[in-house]
Write a protein that holds these residues in place. Structure first.
Motif, PDB file in Angstrom:
ATOM      1  N   GLU A   1     -22.709  46.044   7.356  1.00  0.00           N
ATOM      2  CA  GLU A   1     -23.686  45.088   7.847  1.00  0.00           C
ATOM      3  C   GLU A   1     -23.720  45.027   9.368  1.00  0.00           C
ATOM      4  O   GLU A   1     -24.709  44.585   9.954  1.00  0.00           O
ATOM      5  N   SER A   2     -22.650  45.457  10.056  1.00  0.00           N
ATOM      6  CA  SER A   2     -22.657  45.441  11.522  1.00  0.00           C
ATOM      7  C   SER A   2     -23.588  46.498  12.090  1.00  0.00           C
ATOM      8  O   SER A   2     -23.959  46.439  13.257  1.00  0.00           O
ATOM      9  N   ASP A   3     -23.956  47.475  11.282  1.00  0.00           N
ATOM     10  CA  ASP A   3     -24.909  48.501  11.713  1.00  0.00           C
ATOM     11  C   ASP A   3     -25.882  48.748  10.567  1.00  0.00           C
ATOM     12  O   ASP A   3     -25.719  49.677   9.778  1.00  0.00           O
ATOM     13  N   PRO A   4     -26.912  47.913  10.444  1.00  0.00           N
ATOM     14  CA  PRO A   4     -27.800  48.004   9.284  1.00  0.00           C
ATOM     15  C   PRO A   4     -28.602  49.292   9.204  1.00  0.00           C
ATOM     16  O   PRO A   4     -29.189  49.576   8.163  1.00  0.00           O
ATOM     17  N   VAL A   5     -28.677  50.035  10.291  1.00  0.00           N
ATOM     18  CA  VAL A   5     -29.456  51.282  10.257  1.00  0.00           C
ATOM     19  C   VAL A   5     -28.553  52.510  10.259  1.00  0.00           C
ATOM     20  O   VAL A   5     -28.994  53.609  10.569  1.00  0.00           O
ATOM     21  N   ALA A   6     -27.281  52.341   9.919  1.00  0.00           N
ATOM     22  CA  ALA A   6     -26.351  53.474   9.939  1.00  0.00           C
ATOM     23  C   ALA A   6     -26.812  54.633   9.063  1.00  0.00           C
ATOM     24  O   ALA A   6     -26.756  55.796   9.494  1.00  0.00           O
ATOM     25  N   PRO A   7     -27.285  54.396   7.816  1.00  0.00           N
ATOM     26  CA  PRO A   7     -27.733  55.537   7.006  1.00  0.00           C
ATOM     27  C   PRO A   7     -28.912  56.267   7.643  1.00  0.00           C
ATOM     28  O   PRO A   7     -28.978  57.503   7.610  1.00  0.00           O
ATOM     29  N   LEU A   8     -29.852  55.509   8.215  1.00  0.00           N
ATOM     30  CA  LEU A   8     -30.997  56.142   8.871  1.00  0.00           C
ATOM     31  C   LEU A   8     -30.531  56.931  10.084  1.00  0.00           C
ATOM     32  O   LEU A   8     -30.973  58.073  10.301  1.00  0.00           O
ATOM     33  N   ARG A   9     -29.646  56.356  10.865  1.00  0.00           N
ATOM     34  CA  ARG A   9     -29.121  57.043  12.051  1.00  0.00           C
ATOM     35  C   ARG A   9     -28.472  58.370  11.642  1.00  0.00           C
ATOM     36  O   ARG A   9     -28.709  59.408  12.264  1.00  0.00           O
ATOM     37  N   ALA A  10     -27.637  58.320  10.588  1.00  0.00           N
ATOM     38  CA  ALA A  10     -26.953  59.538  10.149  1.00  0.00           C
ATOM     39  C   ALA A  10     -27.947  60.596   9.682  1.00  0.00           C
ATOM     40  O   ALA A  10     -27.810  61.783   9.991  1.00  0.00           O
ATOM     41  N   GLY A  11     -28.971  60.163   8.937  1.00  0.00           N
ATOM     42  CA  GLY A  11     -29.968  61.118   8.463  1.00  0.00           C
ATOM     43  C   GLY A  11     -30.742  61.763   9.589  1.00  0.00           C
ATOM     44  O   GLY A  11     -31.029  62.960   9.556  1.00  0.00           O
ATOM     45  N   LEU A  12     -31.079  60.972  10.604  1.00  0.00           N
ATOM     46  CA  LEU A  12     -31.825  61.504  11.740  1.00  0.00           C
ATOM     47  C   LEU A  12     -30.958  62.417  12.596  1.00  0.00           C
ATOM     48  O   LEU A  12     -31.436  63.418  13.129  1.00  0.00           O
ATOM     49  N   GLU A  13     -29.692  62.072  12.751  1.00  0.00           N
ATOM     50  CA  GLU A  13     -28.798  62.936  13.516  1.00  0.00           C
ATOM     51  C   GLU A  13     -28.622  64.292  12.818  1.00  0.00           C
ATOM     52  O   GLU A  13     -28.579  65.332  13.473  1.00  0.00           O
ATOM     53  N   LYS A  14     -28.526  64.255  11.496  1.00  0.00           N
ATOM     54  CA  LYS A  14     -28.440  65.522  10.763  1.00  0.00           C
ATOM     55  C   LYS A  14     -29.722  66.324  10.937  1.00  0.00           C
ATOM     56  O   LYS A  14     -29.684  67.551  11.106  1.00  0.00           O
ATOM     57  N   ALA A  15     -30.868  65.635  10.901  1.00  0.00           N
ATOM     58  CA  ALA A  15     -32.142  66.332  11.087  1.00  0.00           C
ATOM     59  C   ALA A  15     -32.203  66.990  12.457  1.00  0.00           C
ATOM     60  O   ALA A  15     -32.689  68.125  12.592  1.00  0.00           O
ATOM     61  N   ALA A  16     -31.717  66.295  13.483  1.00  0.00           N
ATOM     62  CA  ALA A  16     -31.699  66.883  14.828  1.00  0.00           C
ATOM     63  C   ALA A  16     -30.817  68.119  14.858  1.00  0.00           C
ATOM     64  O   ALA A  16     -31.178  69.148  15.450  1.00  0.00           O
ATOM     65  N   ALA A  17     -29.646  68.032  14.220  1.00  0.00           N
ATOM     66  CA  ALA A  17     -28.743  69.183  14.184  1.00  0.00           C
ATOM     67  C   ALA A  17     -29.357  70.348  13.417  1.00  0.00           C
ATOM     68  O   ALA A  17     -29.077  71.513  13.715  1.00  0.00           O
ATOM     69  N   ASP A  18     -30.195  70.027  12.425  1.00  0.00           N
ATOM     70  CA  ASP A  18     -30.851  71.076  11.639  1.00  0.00           C
ATOM     71  C   ASP A  18     -32.080  71.652  12.326  1.00  0.00           C
ATOM     72  O   ASP A  18     -32.747  72.537  11.769  1.00  0.00           O
ATOM     73  N   GLY A  19     -32.432  71.125  13.504  1.00  0.00           N
ATOM     74  CA  GLY A  19     -33.546  71.692  14.255  1.00  0.00           C
ATOM     75  C   GLY A  19     -34.872  71.005  14.065  1.00  0.00           C
ATOM     76  O   GLY A  19     -35.898  71.518  14.530  1.00  0.00           O
ATOM     77  N   VAL A  20     -34.927  69.853  13.396  1.00  0.00           N
ATOM     78  CA  VAL A  20     -36.192  69.124  13.271  1.00  0.00           C
ATOM     79  C   VAL A  20     -36.611  68.625  14.657  1.00  0.00           C
ATOM     80  O   VAL A  20     -35.812  68.050  15.393  1.00  0.00           O
ATOM     81  N   GLY A  21     -37.851  68.836  15.037  1.00  0.00           N
ATOM     82  CA  GLY A  21     -38.327  68.509  16.376  1.00  0.00           C
ATOM     83  C   GLY A  21     -38.329  67.017  16.659  1.00  0.00           C
ATOM     84  O   GLY A  21     -38.444  66.176  15.762  1.00  0.00           O
ATOM     85  N   ALA A  22     -38.231  66.672  17.946  1.00  0.00           N
ATOM     86  CA  ALA A  22     -38.162  65.272  18.362  1.00  0.00           C
ATOM     87  C   ALA A  22     -39.397  64.471  17.961  1.00  0.00           C
ATOM     88  O   ALA A  22     -39.262  63.331  17.499  1.00  0.00           O
ATOM     89  N   PRO A  23     -40.644  64.969  18.132  1.00  0.00           N
ATOM     90  CA  PRO A  23     -41.799  64.155  17.727  1.00  0.00           C
ATOM     91  C   PRO A  23     -41.775  63.799  16.244  1.00  0.00           C
ATOM     92  O   PRO A  23     -42.103  62.672  15.868  1.00  0.00           O
ATOM     93  N   ALA A  24     -41.390  64.741  15.386  1.00  0.00           N
ATOM     94  CA  ALA A  24     -41.327  64.453  13.954  1.00  0.00           C
ATOM     95  C   ALA A  24     -40.257  63.417  13.665  1.00  0.00           C
ATOM     96  O   ALA A  24     -40.448  62.501  12.853  1.00  0.00           O
ATOM     97  N   ARG A  25     -39.110  63.534  14.331  1.00  0.00           N
ATOM     98  CA  ARG A  25     -38.040  62.549  14.116  1.00  0.00           C
ATOM     99  C   ARG A  25     -38.461  61.163  14.588  1.00  0.00           C
ATOM    100  O   ARG A  25     -38.149  60.151  13.957  1.00  0.00           O
ATOM    101  N   MET A  26     -39.189  61.101  15.723  1.00  0.00           N
ATOM    102  CA  MET A  26     -39.658  59.797  16.195  1.00  0.00           C
ATOM    103  C   MET A  26     -40.618  59.166  15.198  1.00  0.00           C
ATOM    104  O   MET A  26     -40.531  57.972  14.886  1.00  0.00           O
TER     105      MET A  26
END
Length: 795
Positions: free
Chosen positions: A531-556
């Motif tokens: 609960e101290s970080d309610p967006v932790a799952p989203l953050r983790a998913g987006l960080e993985k997407a960045a590592a996988d090469g998903v472009g910044a505009p799509a991630r935004m």
């Protein structure tokens, strides 16, 4: 009576490759030789000869000779010549065969390029060195043998960078690197991990190529082609438009630069395809090839220049026949465009809409190489393409939009390679006024899992927007919605501008795939989240997407929709969900594009510079009482800085943004302007970039479209705040919803440059605005009068 002499022979070294495009090029080359009475003899590797029966069937003879060993090919041809089988002409259409072509022509005393010149351009770093020595703009580059040497180059130069093979084609193994953390993945993607490789500075600017032919040893430009690429980290071309929709002056400058470069490189024979960028500092030359360009350019050129025979022109010139090709050709009177299919990864179960596309009257060529049962790989290089559509039209804009529309009309139903319920997707429609849904979630009926819908629509700006290196007229408007029970529960909205390398359809496809992945995983993860970080799952998913090469505009775009959903579910605005300071009233800079009148009414001004009139503009600002923010978009070199330095010192601007191309000049600029905050913007896209900006300039401009959303941008701003750096919050030309989203960070910044929506929407420009946080989710922009001193702003 003496026997008739044998027909003259064309020796086509390297034949055609196994890809359909390469076969088509080789067959055309053979057919245009036969039309001139030439006998044709094709050489190639034995396995490729067997795999390209259309080429061998078109030729009169075929022999297995490995073109990868130029000396062996030359010796084989010399042996034939000694036995009376001497060709009249040696030619090749494949990139990898050009050294063998040059060596063989040299050995036989036939027209051709000097072997040393071909080796030079085939070795990318050697070509860059030769062009730089001849006075042409080139990015810094280094040949590296291991990761340690690559890291050393990164530490010594300003990023971003590109890792690529020293000798390659089809963008295979080419990847953008924004910092040392990106290196391992880039090096792992090289085709030969034991061979030396290149690391070079990334060039920011529109990408083009120049197509032409040598006549009498001199280059003749046939057309300039505009490239469209998928977003980094990869550099796969998704489409071409010919001729490029650029001004006559720019086209003339490009042609003059390319012909001078080809002459300096001592090239003189055959066809040429020269790649380049149009940047803030001018033309930057890329790779040089002595062959026709890929991407079905060989089909597009004869359409825009009726009657042109590419290979026949080379043959006529080499054989001493008349060539009807003036030194300066008129601009083409019609246009063509090519676009590739980019279906999502997985096993194809159905394809619809293809028959209507291939029979469309404007189609010059269409192919689709996948069908039910085939597996679509990731789109990482030209070798991953699965089909294309080539069209003709009256203008470049019409050709581009028609190609995009036809490709988008073909629907692919795919399923993961490990079977689950199939997912139907469709590329977004690209025609003006058309809106297409990119896809729906794999399992819309699962409780708590939203459907994903993406719309794309080209949208003209309310007025032109000119900066140092381009003028923007139109953007692609993208909207991503998360839908449950027929109701939108989260929404993101951005615009994409091709001038910045932002390909709307490609971003839409990336965002749709990422959103589906997150929709399938985030609900379960949300319930387990701290609960101290309610967006932790989203953050983790987006960080993985960045590592996988998903472009910044799509991630935004995806981050915006999911944070909007999370904030709505929590019943709070996004800034409160993330624990950010309340944005309050957002006071704006008034951006003045190049060429527009400068208002002198006291509002803070952001003046775009980097053009020929900079000195005049700066003099006109002397005595202006408004705070001045000057943005050169890296448009100045050291001579410009020295020339403008006295004026800048007298003006004492509040902020100087991206003044120079060379970061080595920044310490001197900061020392000369102690009262001015210097910030960097172009290329600042990661935490490492932000740290570099703070360390060298003392400030940065954060744009969510570059960072990939609020979450990664927040990390950069937090570090900048802790180090006492100047912080600006910026934007591109974006819709109001995206601007309001970025404004969630306004409380952390010294300056808010968030007026990009005034060129996209019908909203009238104002000096400031507030945000309506009474409803949960992304607040909307509210225009109210400035509160009187001491009064609170009630929204």
């Amino acid at each position: 009576m003496s026997a008739a002499p044998p027909p003259r022979e064309l020796l086509l070294i390297g034949g055609g490759g196994e890809m359909t495009l390469s076969v088509d090029v080789a067959v055309q080359a053979v057919e245009q030789a036969r039309a001139r009475g030439l006998r044709t003899h094709v050489t190639n590797r034995a396995d490729t000869l067997a795999a390209t029966p259309d080429v061998t069937a078109a030729a009169d003879a075929a022999t297995a000779v490995d073109f990868a060993r130029p000396g062996d090919t030359a010796d084989w041809a010399a042996g034939r010549a000694a036995e009376g089988e001497r060709p009249a002409l040696v030619f090749g259409v494949r990139e990898m065969a050009q050294e063998a072509v040059a060596a063989t022509a040299d050995a036989l005393g036939l027209p051709g390029n000097p072997p040393a010149a071909v080796r030079r351009i085939r070795t990318k770093d050697a070509c860059r060195a030769a062009l730089a020595a001849a006075g042409f703009r080139q990015p810094a580059v280094r040949v590296c043998r291991d990761a340690a040497e690559a890291r050393a180059f990164l530490a010594a130069t300003a990023g971003p960078w590109v890792v690529k093979p020293r000798d390659g084609a089809d963008s295979a193994g080419v990847r953008k690197v924004t910092g040392p953390d990106d290196l391992p993945a880039a090096l792992a993607g090289l085709p030969d991990r034991e061979a030396p490789f290149l690391v070079e500075e990334f060039v920011e600017g529109g990408e083009f190529s120049v197509e032409g032919v040598f006549v009498g040893g001199s280059p003749r430009v046939l057309a300039v082609t505009a490239k469209e690429k998928l977003p980094p980290p990869y550099f796969v071309e998704i489409g071409h438009v010919l001729p490029a929709d650029i001004s006559e002056e720019t086209c003339r400058s490009v042609e003059e630069t390319v012909t001078a470069a080809l002459t300096a490189l001592e090239l003189r024979f055959g066809l040429f395809h020269v790649e380049l960028w149009l940047t803030a500092e001018g033309i930057v030359l890329g790779e040089v090839h002595v062959r026709i360009g890929g991407g079905w350019i060989h089909r597009m050129l004869p359409h825009v220049r009726p009657g042109l025979e590419l290979y026949g022109t080379v043959y006529d010139d080499a054989l001493g026949l008349p060539v009807d090709l003036p030194a300066t050709l008129p601009a083409p009177e019609r246009a063509a465009a090519a676009r590739y299919f980019a279906p999502p990864e997985g096993r194809v179960t159905a394809v619809t809409g293809w028959d209507a596309v291939r029979t469309h009257p404007a189609v010059l060529h269409a192919e689709l190489r996948v069908g039910p049962g085939d597996v679509v790989p990731g789109f990482r290089s030209g070798g991953d393409r699965v089909g294309a559509v080539v069209v003709g039209a009256a203008t470049p804009a019409e050709a581009r939009e028609l190609a995009r529309e036809l490709v988008a009309s073909v629907r692919f139903t795919v399923e993961p390679v490990e079977p689950v319920e199939p997912v139907e997707t469709v590329e977004p429609v690209g025609a003006v006024g058309a809106v297409g849904a990119v896809g729906v979630d794999a399992a819309p009926g699962v409780p708590g899992r939203p459907e994903v819908c993406v719309d794309l629509e080209p949208r003209p700006l309310t007025s032109s927007f000119r900066i140092s290196h381009m003028t923007i007229e139109t953007v692609d408007h993208l909207r991503l919605r998360l839908v449950q029970a027929g109701r939108t529960v989260g929404e993101g909205e951005i615009t994409a501008d091709s001038g910045y390398g932002q390909d709307g359809p490609a971003i839409a496809a990336e965002a749709e795939a990422l959103a589906r992945t997150l929709a399938a995983t985030c609900d379960d993860a949300d319930r387990r989240a701290d609960e101290s970080d309610p967006v932790a799952p989203l953050r983790a998913g987006l960080e993985k997407a960045a590592a996988d090469g998903v472009g910044a505009p799509a991630r935004m775009l995806v981050e915006m929709a999911f944070l909007d959903r999370a904030a709505r579910r929590a019943g709070v605005p996004v800034w409160r969900l993330l624990g950010l300071p309340e944005p309050g009233r957002v006071r704006l800079l008034h951006t003045v594009p190049i060429g527009e009148d400068i208002p002198l009414d006291g509002r803070p001004l952001k003046i775009k510079l980097g053009g020929a009139d900079d000195e005049r503009i700066l003099r006109s600002l002397l005595g202006v009482p408004a705070p001045l923010i000057l943005d050169a978009n890296r448009g100045w070199d050291s001579q410009d800085w020295q020339r403008l330095r006295p004026l800048l010192a007298e003006l004492d601007p509040a902020v100087l943004e991206d003044p120079v191309r060379d970061p080595a000049l920044l310490p001197a600029i900061r020392a000369a302007l102690p009262g001015t905050a210097v910030v960097l913007d172009e290329g600042i896209a990661t935490a490492d970039d932000a740290s570099f900006a703070v360390g060298t300039a003392g400030g940065l401009n954060v744009k969510l479209m570059r960072f990939g959303g609020i979450l990664p941008a927040l990390d950069a701003l937090t570090d900048a705040t802790e180090r006492g750096a100047a912080r600006m919050l910026g934007c591109f030309l974006e819709p109001p919803r995206a601007i309001a989203y970025a404004a969630q960070l306004a409380g952390l910044c010294d300056w808010s440059d968030l007026d990009g929506h005034f060129w996209v929407s019908d909203d009238r420009p104002v000096p400031s605005y507030g945000l309506d946080s009474s409803a949960p989710g992304i607040p909307r922009i509210v225009y109210t009068p400035e509160p009187a001193r001491g009064e609170a702003l009630a929204i």
